[in-house]
Design a protein around this motif. Structure first.
Motif, short mmCIF file in Angstrom:
data_model
loop_
_atom_site.label_atom_id
_atom_site.label_comp_id
_atom_site.label_asym_id
_atom_site.label_seq_id
_atom_site.Cartn_x
_atom_site.Cartn_y
_atom_site.Cartn_z
N PHE A 1 0.83 -1.20 0.00
CA PHE A 1 0.00 0.00 0.00
C PHE A 1 0.87 1.26 0.00
O PHE A 1 1.92 1.29 0.65
CB PHE A 1 -0.93 0.01 1.22
CG PHE A 1 -2.06 -0.98 1.07
CD1 PHE A 1 -3.28 -0.59 0.55
CD2 PHE A 1 -1.89 -2.31 1.41
CE1 PHE A 1 -4.32 -1.50 0.38
CE2 PHE A 1 -2.91 -3.24 1.25
CZ PHE A 1 -4.12 -2.82 0.73
N LYS B 1 -5.00 5.29 1.10
CA LYS B 1 -3.91 4.34 0.78
C LYS B 1 -4.32 3.54 -0.45
O LYS B 1 -5.38 2.92 -0.48
CB LYS B 1 -3.65 3.40 1.96
CG LYS B 1 -2.98 4.11 3.11
CD LYS B 1 -2.54 3.16 4.18
CE LYS B 1 -1.75 3.91 5.23
NZ LYS B 1 -1.28 3.03 6.31
N GLU C 1 -3.75 0.49 -3.12
CA GLU C 1 -3.15 -0.85 -3.21
C GLU C 1 -2.36 -0.96 -4.52
O GLU C 1 -2.90 -0.68 -5.59
CB GLU C 1 -4.25 -1.90 -3.19
CG GLU C 1 -3.72 -3.33 -3.22
CD GLU C 1 -4.83 -4.34 -3.38
OE1 GLU C 1 -5.25 -4.94 -2.38
OE2 GLU C 1 -5.29 -4.54 -4.53
#
Lengths: 145, 185
Positions: free
Chosen positions: B150, B171, B173
Motif C-alpha cells: 500500500f 492508501k 493498493e
C-alpha cells in the motif's frame, strides 16, 4: 404563484438535464478512437528516439499525449496474451536493446504476426513518454506495411 | 544522469564481465493500482514497466512511465496525469533498492521463494524508503516476481481536492507482477 412554480420546474428540469449531460459526456466520456483519429505529428523512429535522448523534457512537452505517425524498420514483434508489441531497435544499453516500443491494439494482431523483420513500416499511436531506455507508444495501428 | 542510471552503470562496472549472466530484466512488467473509496473504486494498469534484478548483488530497480497507466474512464486518466501525479512534471516513478535475502533464491531450482525488498520509492518527485515483502517464482530459468503493498497518497505530496476526497482512498493498493528473463548480451 403558478409562475414561480413553472420557473422552479424549468430550473429543476435544466438541472437534471445538466447532470445527465455531465455524467454521459464528461464523467463517462469514452477514450478517443485512436484508430480513426488523425496523427498530429509525422516522424521517423530515429528522429523521435534521438530527440528524447538529447532533450527528454522538451521532447516530452512536444510529443507526450499526442497521436503520432512513426516510420521505421521493424526489428521484433513480441506477443503478449492480448496483443503485440512492435519494436524498432535503434541502439543498445543496460536493459539490452533500446528504441521505439509500440504496444499495438488487439485488432492489429493478425497484421503484426505477418510482418517481416527488417521491413520498413509506419505505425500510428499515442506517445506516452521515454523511460531512459525506450520511447513508449500505446494504441498502435499499422498504416503502411 | 539519473540515480537509476548511475546505479545500473555501477552494477556493470563492479560486477565485471559476469554481470550479464546474472542480470534478469523485463520491459513488459505489470503494475496495477486500486483505490477503494466510498464513492467509487478506481483501477489502473501499466503493462510496460521496466525492471532489472541482479542476482549477484540483489540490486532491484523499476522504472514506471506514469502516462502509461490506463484507466477504464478517460476522465480519471486525465485527472490522474494532469492534477494528481502531474506526469508532465514527473513523467517517471522509480524504485531503486535491494532484495535483502537474494542469497536464498536458487535460479537453478524451480520453486517459490519469499522476497524481502528494501529501497527508495520515488513518485511525484518525492522519495520515501520502503520495506515490503513479495515472492519470486523460478520457472525454467525465468523469475516471476510478485508483491502487493500500500502507498499513502499524502506521503508523496499528491494533493486531492476536497470536492473529490471521498472518491479516492488514502492508501492505494499497488500490485507488482513481473516476469524477468536473463539478459542475453
Amino acid at each position: 404563484m403558478k409562475k414561480w412554480m413553472k420557473i422552479l420546474g424549468i430550473l429543476a428540469a435544466l438541472g437534471v438535464a445538466g447532470a445527465i449531460v455531465g455524467y454521459v459526456f464528461v464523467y463517462n466520456k469514452s477514450h478517443p478512437d485512436y484508430e480513426k483519429k488523425t496523427a498530429k505529428y509525422v516522424v521517423s523512429a530515429e528522429e523521435l528516439f534521438f530527440a528524447f535522448k538529447k532533450d527528454e523534457m522538451a521532447t516530452s512537452n512536444q510529443f507526450n499525449g499526442q497521436l503520432i505517425e512513426i516510420t521505421g524498420i521493424m526489428n521484433e514483434v513480441e506477443a503478449t496474451d492480448e496483443s503485440r508489441i512492435v519494436y524498432m531497435v535503434l541502439g543498445e544499453g543496460m536493459f539490452g536493446n533500446e528504441g521505439v516500443r509500440i504496444s499495438m491494439m488487439a485488432s492489429q494482431n493478425e497484421a503484426c504476426d505477418a510482418l517481416s523483420v527488417g521491413k520498413q513500416i509506419t505505425v500510428k499511436g499515442l506517445c506516452v513518454g521515454y523511460n531512459e531506455t525506450d520511447v513508449i507508444i500505446q494504441h498502435g495501428t499499422l498504416t503502411k506495411f | 544522469m539519473t540515480k537509476i542510471r548511475i546505479i545500473l552503470i555501477s552494477l556493470v562496472l563492479l560486477s565485471g564481465i559476469s554481470v550479464h549472466a546474472q542480470k534478469y530484466i523485463t520491459k513488459n512488467g505489470n503494475i496495477r493500482f486500486y483505490s477503494e473509496a466510498p464513492t467509487e473504486n478506481i483501477e489502473a494498469i501499466n503493462k510496460q514497466v521496466n525492471s532489472a534484478l541482479d542476482l549477484a548483488s540483489g540490486d532491484f530497480v523499476f522504472r514506471v512511465l506514469m502516462k502509461a497507466f490506463e484507466f477504464e474512464k478517460a476522465l480519471m486518466q486525465e485527472h490522474f496525469n494532469e492534477n494528481y501525479v502531474e506526469s508532465h512534471k514527473f513523467p517517471n516513478a522509480t524504485f531503486v533498492g535491494k532484495v535483502t535475502n537474494i542469497s536464498e533464491l536458487d535460479i537453478s531450482r524451480n520453486g517459490l521463494y519469499d522476497a524481502k525488498i528494501e529501497g527508495d520509492l520515488t513518485i511525484h518527485g518525492v522519495t520515501k524508503k520502503i520495506s515490503e515483502k513479495g515472492t519470486f517464482e523460478v520457472v525454467d530459468g525465468t523469475i516471476k516476481g510478485k508483491s502487493v503493498f500500500f502507498v499513502a497518497v499524502a506521503d508523496y505530496d499528491i494533493k486531492i481536492p476536497r470536492a473529490v476526497i471521498s472518491n479516492i482512498a488514502e492508501k492505494i493498493e499497488v500490485t507488482v507482477d513481473v516476469s524477468l528473463s536473463l539478459l542475453n548480451n
